[in-house]
Design a protein around this motif. Structure first.
Motif, PDB file in Angstrom:
ATOM      1  N   THR A 199       6.551   2.091  15.359  1.00  0.00           N
ATOM      2  CA  THR A 199       6.724   1.931  13.791  1.00  0.00           C
ATOM      3  C   THR A 199       5.637   0.836  13.332  1.00  0.00           C
ATOM      4  O   THR A 199       5.920  -0.235  13.557  1.00  0.00           O
ATOM      5  N   PRO A 200       4.521   1.603  12.785  1.00  0.00           N
ATOM      6  CA  PRO A 200       3.426   0.482  12.384  1.00  0.00           C
ATOM      7  C   PRO A 200       3.946  -0.101  11.074  1.00  0.00           C
ATOM      8  O   PRO A 200       4.650   0.401  10.007  1.00  0.00           O
ATOM      9  N   ILE A 201       3.439  -1.456  10.980  1.00  0.00           N
ATOM     10  CA  ILE A 201       3.773  -2.243   9.676  1.00  0.00           C
ATOM     11  C   ILE A 201       2.335  -2.322   8.968  1.00  0.00           C
ATOM     12  O   ILE A 201       1.509  -2.894   9.631  1.00  0.00           O
ATOM     13  N   VAL A 202       2.339  -1.616   7.807  1.00  0.00           N
ATOM     14  CA  VAL A 202       1.056  -1.566   7.188  1.00  0.00           C
ATOM     15  C   VAL A 202       1.146  -2.562   5.888  1.00  0.00           C
ATOM     16  O   VAL A 202       2.156  -2.426   5.172  1.00  0.00           O
ATOM     17  N   HIS A 203       0.195  -3.396   5.774  1.00  0.00           N
ATOM     18  CA  HIS A 203      -0.029  -4.676   4.549  1.00  0.00           C
ATOM     19  C   HIS A 203      -0.707  -3.874   3.534  1.00  0.00           C
ATOM     20  O   HIS A 203      -2.271  -3.371   3.771  1.00  0.00           O
ATOM     21  N   LEU A 204      -0.344  -3.792   2.191  1.00  0.00           N
ATOM     22  CA  LEU A 204      -1.126  -3.233   1.199  1.00  0.00           C
ATOM     23  C   LEU A 204      -0.894  -4.607   0.087  1.00  0.00           C
ATOM     24  O   LEU A 204       0.079  -4.993  -0.297  1.00  0.00           O
ATOM     25  N   GLY A 205      -2.165  -4.542  -0.944  1.00  0.00           N
ATOM     26  CA  GLY A 205      -2.044  -5.196  -1.890  1.00  0.00           C
ATOM     27  C   GLY A 205      -2.058  -4.474  -3.129  1.00  0.00           C
ATOM     28  O   GLY A 205      -2.521  -5.041  -4.341  1.00  0.00           O
ATOM     29  N   GLN A 206      -2.390  -3.220  -3.129  1.00  0.00           N
ATOM     30  CA  GLN A 206      -2.605  -2.229  -4.267  1.00  0.00           C
ATOM     31  C   GLN A 206      -1.437  -1.020  -4.391  1.00  0.00           C
ATOM     32  O   GLN A 206      -1.338  -0.417  -3.347  1.00  0.00           O
ATOM     33  N   MET A 207      -1.008  -1.003  -5.416  1.00  0.00           N
ATOM     34  CA  MET A 207       0.056   0.255  -5.598  1.00  0.00           C
ATOM     35  C   MET A 207      -0.866   1.547  -5.342  1.00  0.00           C
ATOM     36  O   MET A 207      -0.074   2.486  -4.668  1.00  0.00           O
ATOM     37  N   ALA A 208      -2.057   1.759  -5.621  1.00  0.00           N
ATOM     38  CA  ALA A 208      -2.773   2.678  -5.123  1.00  0.00           C
ATOM     39  C   ALA A 208      -2.863   2.954  -3.637  1.00  0.00           C
ATOM     40  O   ALA A 208      -2.828   4.326  -3.154  1.00  0.00           O
ATOM     41  N   GLY A 209      -2.805   2.110  -2.901  1.00  0.00           N
ATOM     42  CA  GLY A 209      -2.542   2.171  -1.527  1.00  0.00           C
ATOM     43  C   GLY A 209      -1.170   2.401  -1.099  1.00  0.00           C
ATOM     44  O   GLY A 209      -1.184   3.449  -0.219  1.00  0.00           O
ATOM     45  N   VAL A 210      -0.312   2.283  -1.540  1.00  0.00           N
ATOM     46  CA  VAL A 210       1.079   2.571  -1.408  1.00  0.00           C
ATOM     47  C   VAL A 210       1.280   4.117  -1.594  1.00  0.00           C
ATOM     48  O   VAL A 210       1.597   5.024  -0.867  1.00  0.00           O
ATOM     49  N   GLU A 211       0.619   4.356  -2.668  1.00  0.00           N
ATOM     50  CA  GLU A 211       0.671   5.889  -3.303  1.00  0.00           C
ATOM     51  C   GLU A 211      -0.105   6.629  -2.363  1.00  0.00           C
ATOM     52  O   GLU A 211       0.343   7.934  -2.017  1.00  0.00           O
TER      53      GLU A 211
END
Length: 186
Positions: free
Chosen positions: A89-101
């Motif tokens: 299960t990878p843990i991905v770090h994001l700081g932008q909602m566009a990335g989450v989407e």
């Protein structure tokens, strides 16, 4: 079923710290090392070249890319596929909602979305403590993250954590519980 964790939040909200605790909870959890094209901190990244990025883009393997602090950061399909091998299960770090989407739309998996938050004052304190030499840029990113989140009031999170008041161990245990309850029984 493939699964992953998306940690979204401003700089110094605790994404690295919570990830470290999660990886201590079990071998299933792995930090996803985004591809980074640029300079500066290399810890937690796969360093690449503009040519690497062009190759990924030509193959349609860029899930999400953003530019910040003079660098390009990439979530790529081959990297995610490798990170999920063996049921990890990878843990991905994001700081932008566009990335989450983008990640949730373009890479099929069960994604547990977690909002890690801290105050701007906390980012101002934590940033130099962790060795940042560009705290003013981190604070500008905090402002951008707050505006980004406010522009997406419909965003859905399996968990919201205020890291000003919640210990990393407690946050990690809550995330682990969500992953376990959404995992298929073996």
């Amino acid at each position: 079923m493939r699964r992953g964790i998306l940690l979204y939040g401003p700089p110094a909200a605790g994404k690295d710290t919570v990830t470290d605790v999660l990886t201590e909870l079990g071998a299933r959890y792995v930090r996803f090392a985004r591809l980074k094209i640029g300079k500066g901190n290399t810890k937690g990244y796969r360093m690449g070249t503009p040519e690497n990025l062009a190759d990924l883009e030509a193959r349609g393997d860029v899930i999400y890319r953003n530019e910040r602090y003079g660098n390009v950061y990439v979530v790529d399909r081959p990297g995610l596929e490798q990170a999920m091998q063996g049921g990890r299960t990878p843990i991905v770090h994001l700081g932008q909602m566009a990335g989450v989407e983008q990640v949730t739309a373009l890479f099929p998996a069960h994604w547990v979305r977690v909002l890690l938050w801290c105050s701007r004052e906390t980012t101002a304190l934590r940033s130099p403590q962790r060795g940042d030499t560009d705290t003013s840029a981190r604070l500008a990113a905090w402002d951008a993250t707050q505006a980004d989140l406010a522009a997406h009031p419909q965003a859905q999170w399996e968990l919201r954590v205020d890291t000003d008041t919640t210990a990393p161990q407690e946050a990690a245990k809550k995330i682990d519980a969500i992953v376990r309850t959404t995992s298929p029984r073996s």
